[in-house]
Design an enzyme around this catalytic site. Structure first.
Site, short mmCIF file in Angstrom:
data_model
loop_
_atom_site.label_atom_id
_atom_site.label_comp_id
_atom_site.label_asym_id
_atom_site.label_seq_id
_atom_site.Cartn_x
_atom_site.Cartn_y
_atom_site.Cartn_z
N ASN A 10 -2.97 -1.67 7.86
CA ASN A 10 -4.27 -2.28 7.57
C ASN A 10 -3.98 -3.78 7.55
OD1 ASN A 10 -5.55 0.22 7.20
ND2 ASN A 10 -4.88 0.31 5.07
N TRP B 36 -14.28 12.84 4.12
CA TRP B 36 -12.88 12.59 4.49
C TRP B 36 -12.24 13.72 5.26
CZ3 TRP B 36 -10.87 7.87 4.30
CH2 TRP B 36 -11.50 6.92 3.47
N ASP C 174 -2.82 14.27 7.24
CA ASP C 174 -2.32 13.03 6.65
C ASP C 174 -1.15 13.28 5.71
OD1 ASP C 174 -2.07 10.44 5.90
OD2 ASP C 174 -3.90 10.34 4.72
N GLU D 30 5.41 9.88 13.59
CA GLU D 30 5.34 9.06 12.37
C GLU D 30 5.61 9.96 11.17
OE1 GLU D 30 2.10 6.15 12.02
OE2 GLU D 30 2.00 6.57 9.87
N GLU E 119 3.89 9.36 -0.69
CA GLU E 119 2.48 9.22 -1.06
C GLU E 119 1.87 10.53 -1.57
OE1 GLU E 119 0.01 8.05 2.22
OE2 GLU E 119 -1.83 8.16 1.03
N ARG F 55 -1.38 3.75 16.95
CA ARG F 55 -1.39 4.93 16.09
C ARG F 55 -2.51 5.90 16.48
NH1 ARG F 55 -2.06 4.04 10.42
NH2 ARG F 55 -0.39 5.41 9.77
N LYS G 78 1.20 10.93 13.58
CA LYS G 78 1.64 11.51 12.31
C LYS G 78 2.06 12.95 12.55
CE LYS G 78 -0.91 8.63 9.06
NZ LYS G 78 -1.67 8.52 7.80
N GLU H 92 0.86 -1.19 0.00
CA GLU H 92 0.00 0.00 0.00
C GLU H 92 0.90 1.24 0.00
OE1 GLU H 92 -3.45 -0.28 2.39
OE2 GLU H 92 -3.85 1.87 2.36
N GLU I 142 -10.33 4.38 9.35
CA GLU I 142 -10.51 4.02 7.94
C GLU I 142 -11.00 2.59 7.79
OE1 GLU I 142 -6.65 5.10 6.26
OE2 GLU I 142 -7.33 7.16 6.04
N ARG J 279 -11.67 17.20 10.84
CA ARG J 279 -10.83 16.01 11.00
C ARG J 279 -9.54 16.35 11.74
NH1 ARG J 279 -8.47 12.47 5.95
NH2 ARG J 279 -6.60 11.68 6.96
O1 GCW Z 1 -2.40 8.34 4.16
C1 GCW Z 1 -3.34 7.34 4.34
C2 GCW Z 1 -3.11 6.39 3.23
C3 GCW Z 1 -3.59 5.00 3.52
C4 GCW Z 1 -2.96 4.56 4.82
C5 GCW Z 1 -3.41 5.51 5.91
C6 GCW Z 1 -2.76 5.22 7.23
C7 GCW Z 1 -2.26 2.36 5.38
O2 GCW Z 1 -3.75 6.89 2.10
O3 GCW Z 1 -3.18 4.19 2.46
O4 GCW Z 1 -3.30 3.24 5.14
O5 GCW Z 1 -3.05 6.83 5.59
O6 GCW Z 1 -1.77 5.89 7.54
O7 GCW Z 1 -3.22 4.36 7.94
#
Ligand code: GCW
Length: 838
Positions: free
Chosen positions: A223, A560, A383, A405, A411, A337, A378, A180, A304, A354
């Site tokens: 995941n 989202w 994100d 993180e 990405e 997390r 994070k 992923e 998610e 969010r």
């Molecule tokens: O940034 C998002 C990503 C998902 C990822 C999620 C996460 C692994 O698009 O793909 O899932 O974060 O950090 O859990």
């Protein structure tokens, strides 16, 4: 004999040339022969490991290998009774035993090391002593890197301890071998539901990680697949742990909280249920029985779509502690997390946010977590966007261990098709002073455990290397993996120091190469931010799909929560306490005050914190809308400049890596134009405000394909519209071949012709360019971009230069579709060729 000498000399000369072909698999551990090995001739030519641990044995092998290759003469393993000068590798305790008169010059923390010289029996010994065996390994890599960078031997002598205890990479690998958000081929660990038989790459990866001090790796997707904990899987995982072990990298895995039910046959996974607790205890015991140095678990829950404790009305602390207690007797840790949020938010609710989620959920639980739980946060509240503020949660947990993180895999930052050196972004966050309790509390010291006196803390970096020979796809992306490790060891290092070290190790010590590559790396985050999403808007990419090409609209009207709230009059999320979502109130008062007021909110986060009219004036001078336009032009120019900068390296680095990077940078320059035009056109349409410099929507050098004479090609609309010039393109549907023709009217001269087209992931269309019926170029659309439609994900450019043109010349683009890819064309752009190319 003469012949032999000659052959040897030739071989050595070839070896010495810095232009040997390379595929990047060695990363920064190339051990290339030094241009001048003279300063190192006085180093010992033998290495003695003082113990039999795999780490110290491995360190000794690495040192003999590295020095032999770099110095051009054999360095061998010696024996501990020799009276010749030697490198001696071991723990401090072993060293004190061997040289009773020696002591490290400063106290080492666990995994720290010292490199020192000891005079004994009339000889000088080089001592590499670790606080433990891992430390000895890290000290060895340190010394090798100093030699590779041709540093003065006096600078090898050092004492160094890691700032952070947890220095892990996460891999988001799936059992079927896919990854992923991985951009460099399939998994090095898994294939077809199993651990791969051949784990050579896993061992090589651990070596790279160890060389920058990484001590743990969670190998599977957060995941998580429930099959990770089946009895069949554990011995397979033990094989990965064995491949990691010589390099001091401990294996960790991500787990699915519903496992007791999904694979354990229980009717619940409630973390408070006694049978669930017993199930986990037993499972963890079974893991440690086969993997005694197992590092622990990573958990993504209630996020998610992942199962979590909320199903039973339990908290993240209930779930985390349950797992932590199972791990505790074995010395394992649990990384839970903080990326927990509701992805069904109501877009119409102006208070919904969010960005608030992590703090709202975890702050009330501060002091509820066991001491071997670490909350993995994070860096920003959304994100991994190109820019976000530091997450307020860093200061919101003072009785809980924390890790930051970071995302090494790009990405949201160009997916390793584009150059973005992320270390400056990470540094910006790590150095950010949260002012917790009104004191200096930078994020780096919080995650170190220093600010709030916590026993544990650290760094987790999502790396996602793959089977591609060069690990990450883009040769320059390796600077991020390298930089992550260096920062986790010492977050006080400067981004420029890390860039220079990496460049020297990766491309050699030629000063022009070093200064050129560093000058490309250092501004690349900012350049990417400029041509994607400035002012705290986030990356402005397609958040519902690939996370790659431009698609600002995709942020809005869905649950989202990556909203930018752009409308006709203004743009930005109002996160103020006074009128907005109240997010800003989650920061300690000094920081909150700075963000709350328009007077003091920094420009680069303005639209993350405030909703303002497009005509709002920034501290830096221009209005918001004009700034958006300007920096998109500046950023695209910055990306274009990389190409010329890189070309100055031709012949100074090996051809395969030179060509590979050149191809990528050429692509990036064109993709930056796609971004520039898409975002600017979109904001132009939203705001109705013209670009004061007249650039937006005005492209005098372009000939739109849809306005050319079409034979077979039909006009189609791009989705989203702004990702094709003029919103439209042409596609060749149901025909073997189509063409678009135009008669040129430009004054006679020397030009560059750019053909903007769409290269789907599927299919390999063939394009031909004809000038007055004579073929001048042909190319294949064989790139693997992330999409199968006409959009910013697939838009790309073929460039031909220099070309001599006269008025009346007839230019024809012929497209031959293939494999579901209809040879689409957006436009042809004809610009005067740069004088250098004529
Ligand atoms: O940034 C998002 C990503 C998902 C990822 C999620 C996460 C692994 O698009 O793909 O899932 O974060 O950090 O859990």
């Amino acid at each position: 004999m003469r012949w032999l000498k000659l052959l040897l000399a030739v071989a050595l000369a070839l070896e010495c040339a810095s232009v040997r072909a390379e595929n990047g698999s060695a990363g920064w551990l190339r051990y290339a022969p030094l241009a001048n090995a003279q300063p190192y001739q006085s180093l010992p030519a033998a290495v003695v490991p003082l113990d039999r641990s795999p780490e110290v044995q491995g360190a000794a092998r690495e040192l003999t290998l590295g020095l032999s290759k770099m110095l051009g003469h054999p360095v061998l393993e010696g024996d501990s009774f020799s009276t010749m000068p030697e490198f001696v590798i071991g723990t401090v305790t072993e060293m004190e035993h061997r040289f009773p008169q020696w002591k490290p010059s400063a106290q080492l923390r666990p995994e720290g090391y010292t490199v020192a010289t000891v005079h004994d029996g009339g000889h000088i010994y080089w001592v590499i002593a670790g606080a433990d065996v891992r430390g000895a390994l890290y000290g060895t890599f340190h010394l090798l890197q100093q030699v590779a960078e041709e540093k003065d031997p006096a600078s090898f002598l050092t004492v160094s301890s890691p700032a952070e205890q947890v220095r892990w990479v996460d891999q988001w690998d799936n059992l079927d071998g896919s990854i992923e958000r991985g951009y460099a081929g399939p998994s090095i660990f898994f294939a077809n539901g199993h651990v791969r038989t051949d784990l050579t790459r896993a061992g090589a990866y651990a070596r790279l990680l160890a060389s920058v001090g990484i001590n743990g790796c969670a190998v599977n997707n957060v995941n998580a697949d429930v099959r990770m904990l089946t009895p069949e899987m554990i011995p397979q995982l033990a094989r990965i742990a064995a491949a990691f072990r010589p390099w001091g990298v401990r294996l960790a895995i991500s787990v699915d909280l519903s496992s007791p039910q999904a694979i354990g046959g229980l009717d619940t996974y409630d973390p408070k249920s006694q049978k669930v607790i017993a199930w986990w205890d037993k499972k963890v015991d079974a893991i440690y029985a086969q993997i005694p140095d197992f590092a622990g678990f990573v958990v993504k829950a209630d996020s998610e779509g992942q199962p979590g404790p909320s199903k039973y009305g339990r908290t993240p602390a209930d779930a985390a502690n349950m797992l932590a207690r199972a791990l505790k007797p074995h010395g394992g840790v649990l990384l839970y997390r903080a990326f927990v949020y509701n992805h069904h938010l109501n877009w119409r609710d102006p208070k919904a946010d969010r960005g608030r989620a992590a703090y709202d959920i975890f702050h009330p639980l501060d002091d509820k977590f066991d001491d071997n739980v670490i909350i993995q946060i994070k860096y920003g509240p959304i994100d991994f966007q190109v820019r976000e503020p530091a997450s307020p949660l860093f200061a919101g947990l003072r009785h809980t261990n924390e890790a930051i993180e970071l995302e090494i895999t790009q990405e949201y930052t160009g997916q390793q098709r584009q150059l973005v050196y992320l270390v400056p972004l990470w540094k910006h966050i790590l150095d950010f002073d949260m002012r917790a309790g009104g004191k200096y509390t930078p994020v780096k010291q919080i995650v170190e455990g220093r600010s709030f006196n916590r026993p544990l803390g650290g760094f987790a970096g999502v790396a996602n290397v793959g089977l591609d020979a060069n690990w990450l796809g883009h040769p320059l992306a390796m600077a991020n993996l390298y930089g992550f490790g260096r920062l986790a060891w010492n977050p006080n290092l400067m981004a420029s120091t890390i860039a220079e070290d990496w460049t020297r190790l990766t491309f050699g010590n030629d000063p022009h190469v070093v200064s050129t590559i560093d000058a490309m790396l250092l501004p690349s985050w900012h350049i990417y931010e400029e041509y994607t999403g400035p002012l705290g808007l986030g990356t402005l990419t397609n958040i519902l799909g690939s996370h790659y090409g431009p698609d600002p609209q995709s942020a809005e009207h869905n649950g989202w929560g990556q909203w930018i709230r752009a409308e006709h009059n203004g743009v930005g999320m109002d996160r103020t306490v006074a009128t907005g979502t109240g997010y800003i109130g989650q920061y300690p008062p000094e920081v909150a005050q700075r963000y709350e007021s328009l007077e003091t909110c920094p420009d680069d986060l303005l639209l993350f914190m405030h909703h303002v009219p497009y005509t709002h004036r920034l501290h830096s001078g221009p209005t918001v809308i004009q700034y958006i336009y300007n920096v998109h032009y500046a950023g695209a120019q910055g990306a274009a400049n990389y190409v010329a900068e890189w070309k100055s390296l031709k012949g100074r680095i090996d051809e395969p890596r030179y060509e590979h990077v050149l191809r990528l940078l050429t692509y990036q320059a064109a993709e930056a134009i796609v971004w520039r035009d898409a975002v600017n056109d979109w904001f132009h349409a939203q705001s109705g405000i013209a670009d004061a410099q007249g650039r937006v929507g005005f492209h005098p050098n372009r000939i739109e394909a849809e306005s050319m004479h079409l034979d077979g090609y039909v006009t189609v609309t791009a989705t989203p519209w702004e990702t094709a010039s003029g919103g439209k393109a042409v596609a060749c549907v149901g025909r073997m071949e189509c063409s678009a023709t135009t008669t040129l009217t430009r004054p006679a001269g020397i030009y560059t012709i750019g053909v903007q087209y769409f290269d789907y992931r599927q299919g390999v269309s063939i394009y031909t360019l004809l000038l007055n019926d004579k073929m001048v170029a042909t190319w294949k659309a064989d790139n693997t971009l992330p999409g199968n439609s006409i959009s910013g994900d697939t838009s790309t450019r073929f460039t031909l230069s220099p070309v001599e043109l006269r008025p009346g010349d007839v230019l024809k683009v012929v497209g031959r579709p293939n494999g579901g890819e209809p040879a689409p064309v957006d436009y042809v752009e004809i610009t005067p060729a740069p004088s250098s190319s004529r």
